[in-house]
Each structure stands twice: as C-alpha cells, then as structure tokens.
Design an enzyme around this catalytic site. Sequence first.
Site, PDB file in Angstrom:
ATOM      1  N   PHE A 108      42.899   0.078  34.540  1.00  0.00           N
ATOM      2  CA  PHE A 108      43.323  -0.049  33.152  1.00  0.00           C
ATOM      3  C   PHE A 108      42.293  -0.923  32.455  1.00  0.00           C
ATOM      4  O   PHE A 108      41.730  -1.832  33.050  1.00  0.00           O
ATOM      5  CB  PHE A 108      44.746  -0.612  32.999  1.00  0.00           C
ATOM      6  CG  PHE A 108      45.139  -0.612  31.553  1.00  0.00           C
ATOM      7  CD1 PHE A 108      45.385   0.586  30.901  1.00  0.00           C
ATOM      8  CD2 PHE A 108      45.177  -1.783  30.813  1.00  0.00           C
ATOM      9  CE1 PHE A 108      45.663   0.615  29.529  1.00  0.00           C
ATOM     10  CE2 PHE A 108      45.462  -1.763  29.452  1.00  0.00           C
ATOM     11  CZ  PHE A 108      45.706  -0.558  28.815  1.00  0.00           C
ATOM     12  N   LYS A 147      56.055  -3.181  26.890  1.00  0.00           N
ATOM     13  CA  LYS A 147      56.382  -1.790  27.210  1.00  0.00           C
ATOM     14  C   LYS A 147      57.830  -1.713  27.718  1.00  0.00           C
ATOM     15  O   LYS A 147      58.749  -1.746  26.927  1.00  0.00           O
ATOM     16  CB  LYS A 147      55.409  -1.235  28.258  1.00  0.00           C
ATOM     17  CG  LYS A 147      54.025  -0.899  27.686  1.00  0.00           C
ATOM     18  CD  LYS A 147      53.168  -2.090  27.457  1.00  0.00           C
ATOM     19  CE  LYS A 147      51.702  -1.756  27.267  1.00  0.00           C
ATOM     20  NZ  LYS A 147      50.916  -2.966  26.983  1.00  0.00           N
TER      21      LYS A 147
HETATM   22  N1  F0G Z   1      48.543  -2.994  32.115  1.00  0.00           N
HETATM   23  C1  F0G Z   1      48.836  -1.781  31.639  1.00  0.00           C
HETATM   24  C2  F0G Z   1      49.151  -0.664  32.584  1.00  0.00           C
HETATM   25  C3  F0G Z   1      48.852  -1.556  30.252  1.00  0.00           C
HETATM   26  O1  F0G Z   1      49.147  -0.341  29.787  1.00  0.00           O
HETATM   27  C4  F0G Z   1      48.545  -2.638  29.372  1.00  0.00           C
HETATM   28  C5  F0G Z   1      48.505  -2.436  27.939  1.00  0.00           C
HETATM   29  C6  F0G Z   1      48.241  -3.879  29.933  1.00  0.00           C
HETATM   30  C7  F0G Z   1      48.256  -4.019  31.307  1.00  0.00           C
HETATM   31  C8  F0G Z   1      47.868  -5.056  29.086  1.00  0.00           C
HETATM   32  O2  F0G Z   1      48.986  -5.584  28.456  1.00  0.00           O
HETATM   33  O3  F0G Z   1      48.599  -5.170  26.012  1.00  0.00           O
HETATM   34  O4  F0G Z   1      50.345  -6.772  26.805  1.00  0.00           O
HETATM   35  O5  F0G Z   1      47.952  -7.337  26.995  1.00  0.00           O
HETATM   36  N2  F0G Z   1      48.523  -1.300  27.423  1.00  0.00           N
HETATM   37  C9  F0G Z   1      48.628  -0.983  26.002  1.00  0.00           C
HETATM   38  C10 F0G Z   1      48.527   0.510  25.822  1.00  0.00           C
HETATM   39  C11 F0G Z   1      47.739  -1.763  25.116  1.00  0.00           C
HETATM   40  O6  F0G Z   1      48.460   0.932  24.659  1.00  0.00           O
HETATM   41  O7  F0G Z   1      48.554   1.251  26.803  1.00  0.00           O
HETATM   42  P1  F0G Z   1      48.953  -6.253  26.995  1.00  0.00           P
END
Ligand code: F0G
Length: 471
Positions: free
Chosen positions: A137, A271
């Site tokens: 990610f 999420k």
């Molecule tokens: N891990 C995963 C699997 C994520 O999807 C995200 C964030 C993070 C860590 C980081 O978390 O944004 O709270 O700092 N995903 C968002 C997305 C930004 O749009 O998929 P965060």
Amino acid sequence: MAHEPLHTMGQQHGRRSWAEPWKIKMVEPLAVTTRGQREAALAEAGYNTFLLHSEDVYIDLLTDSGTSAMSDRQWAGMMLGDEAYAGSRNFYHLEAAVQRFYGYRHLVPTHQGRGAEHLISRALIRPGDHVPGNMYFTTTRLHQELAGATFHDVIVDEAHDPESLHPFKGNVDLAKLERLVAEVGAEKVPYVSLAGTVNMAGGQPVSMANVRELRAWCEPRGIRVLLDATRMVENALFIQEREEGYAGRTIAEILLEFCSYTDGAWMSSKKDHLVNIGGWLAVNDREVFEELRNLVVVYEGLHTYGGMAGRDMEALAIGIEEAVRDDHVRSRVGQVRYLGELLEEWSIPIVRPIGGHAIFLDARRFYPHLAQDLFPAQTLAAELYLDSGIRSMERGIVSAGRDPVTGDHKRPKLELTRLTIPRRVYTQAHMDVVAESVKACFDARAAAKGLRMVHEPKYLRFFQARFEPIA
Ligand code: F0G
C-alpha cells in the site's frame, strides 16, 4: 436476514431483496454541475481528481477513508468527549473495544493509519532490513522505505491478474517468502506486512488457512506477523462466505481468530470503524509497546490520545462495535457487489472477484489502445468526472511511483480506476447512476487519448501530480 436464499414465502414473487440495516435521519444536499463547469474544474485541478474541490463533485467515490456516515449513537458519543490532556475516559473505552474485538494486549492511539505505520516502521526496522508484504500500500511501503527497508511483494501471482477468480487473492505465497528469507536471512526481516483485505489488489481477502500457515512458518524463525487491519472486518465476511468451516461463525469471531495469528496490527479507523478520523497501533509484546509509547509522544501526541480528541476516540470506540455486526458488513459489501454486478452485466472490465470496499475498473482492458505511459487509469478517472461529476481514483502507474534505486516509473501489472464506496452514505439509486456513467464512458472509449504528467511531487505523487490532455 440479508443474503438468505429464496424461501417458500417469497417464491411466488420471484425475488427477495435485502436492504440496509439503517434508515436516514439527516441528509446533505448534493450539487449537480454542467459539463462546462466540470471541464473548467478538471482543467483547474490538473486532471487529477485529488485536486478537485469537493463542491464540484456529484457522487464522491474517491475513497472510503473518513467518508463514512456515523450513527446516531456515534454522534451522541461525540458529546461525551472527555477532553483531558491525559487519561481521557474515552481512551479507556477505545482500549477496551480494541482488546475485546481484536484481542491485542497493548494499544497506542494515532491520528490515522499512516501515523501508526510511521511508528511501527521506526520501532522495528533497521536500515538494510527487508519487509515482505502481500502487495504494497502506498503509505505503508513509503514508511517502510523511509525507515531503511526494502519492500518485497510476496502475494500470490493471481493477485496481479484482474481476471483470476481465485477466492483469496490476498494470500501470501509462502514459497516466495521462503525464497526471500533464504536470500537475505531471517535476522534482516523484522516482520511480514500482512494486509486484509488487500486494497491495491482490488479489496481481495486473505484466508484463515493462509494466515495460520504464515504464522506457523514465521514463528520458529523469529519473524513477526503484523497486520494492516484497516479493512479486516470486510476480510472476515469473505472468510465467512468462502472458507470451509466458517459459514456458521460471526464476523466478530472470525476477526478475533484471524488477529490471534498475528503479533499486532496498525489500523486506519477511517475505513472499517465508521469514523471520519482516527487510527491505532496494537501489539502483544510489552517491549515493542514501550518503544511505541516513546515514539507516540514525539510524533502523534500523548499515549492516551495520539492526535485524536476525546470525542473522536468515543465515536471510534462505538464504531468498532457497530463495524463487526454481521448485518452491517453484509449490506456494506452487498452494495459494492450490487454496483459490480451491474457493470458485469454490461461486460465492462473490472477486477474479479468483486472486492470489499470498491469496484476497480480495469483500465488496460477499458482502453486497450492506450500505452501505460499515457496513464490510462488516470484518464478514465478524468473521463468519468467529465461525464457525470463522479469522482474516482487512479490506482496504477501514477500511484505506484518510482523505483527508489533506478528512478524509473514502477510499472504495476494492475492499471486500475477505483470506485470506492463510502459506508452508509449512498443509496442504490446512486449506484445505478454510477453504473450508467461508467457505461457511457465505456461506449465512448475509442475517443480517449491519454494524459501527460506535467508536475510530479517527490513522495506519493498521485495526490498532487498535474496532467494535461494529449491533443
Ligand atoms: N493501509 C491501507 C490498506 C489503506 O487503505 C490506507 C489508506 C492506509 C493504510 C493509511 O491510512 O489514510 O488513515 O493514513 N487508504 C486510503 C485509501 C487513503 O483511499 O485507500 P490513513
């Protein structure tokens, strides 16, 4: 019950629908723009949907992060914020909720997921280390690299094939892991970075059998298994639906068992947990916890708030409980499936099986005439916005960034445009409008010409890069 098969009662009608386990108490009006307004807004935003003003967006499927609708109970919790600098009552509620539903011993609150990723990477990685993970990610890998590690993708090959129907495309390929560890040495591998579900693969799950085997392999070698639990509740639903022996188990039971095979987790609560901001890090090891407590006060805030207000921690503690309810998870993933099935009926290329949080349009098959260097997924996000004001996100070559050693574009096999569904926010009618807009872009696909990147930031370039249309 939500997805039960037809019973005698309904058979004369031929169908039994399911519906969301909530009703709407407060609404937020949406603005509908004209094509001319959207053309101006997109040009102003450098053809990057991250740079649009949200006021210019009709249906916002940029992300499911921080975009959920909170429940009346969560809003009531916001009024019970104990805004003490230290030892807020709400922190203890949060700690108890994480211990109860995830099973880890020690909790460190953070402002969101990447705050937790920063702390865990700093605490456990030494320069020259290697971190294997089930696909990357963006922010997770960058924090691992900034701490001095090299990231290695050890996900099963099927994950890179948008057409493979493997039921657990998030699984770790243990042979790939074994090869890596044989090459670099177990002492250079501080942990395996395991995400459930896998965002960049299309929201694909990890099976219980896989995490159990991973654990059994890592433990004797002294390698930790750390979980990115951001969408683990959705992962639990796929285990319940697809894995033998889990059909009769609740989401909460599956979640707890899965976490029991890991040493700790980081979490973007924006999420699964149905809040607009928040996150945490939780571990079982007391020494690691001590180190994290040292770091949290430097980078996030005191160890009993970590960047969150007391009211945010209360809404989060309540959100954790709501997130693991079976009817909630079924309707959440059910809505994603509803949209995906409409697109499948029209033969629009998407990543299959349909994942937990989003529909991923396969831009390679959508625009077979565009080379990856013309940013097909970014182009599709732009075209969708122009068509209807729907905002989506690129998850392809732009998101993948550059190789830190060679400086070249990383060229991921998956070149995807993500339609991410916020939780408890949009209705089935919104999903119909989205599907019809995707269809309109698909019908006009031959006219798409691609984009050229004209501004490229150093880190996480997809957020702020700017583009121009190819004439
Ligand atoms: N891990 C995963 C699997 C994520 O999807 C995200 C964030 C993070 C860590 C980081 O978390 O944004 O709270 O700092 N995903 C968002 C997305 C930004 O749009 O998929 P965060």
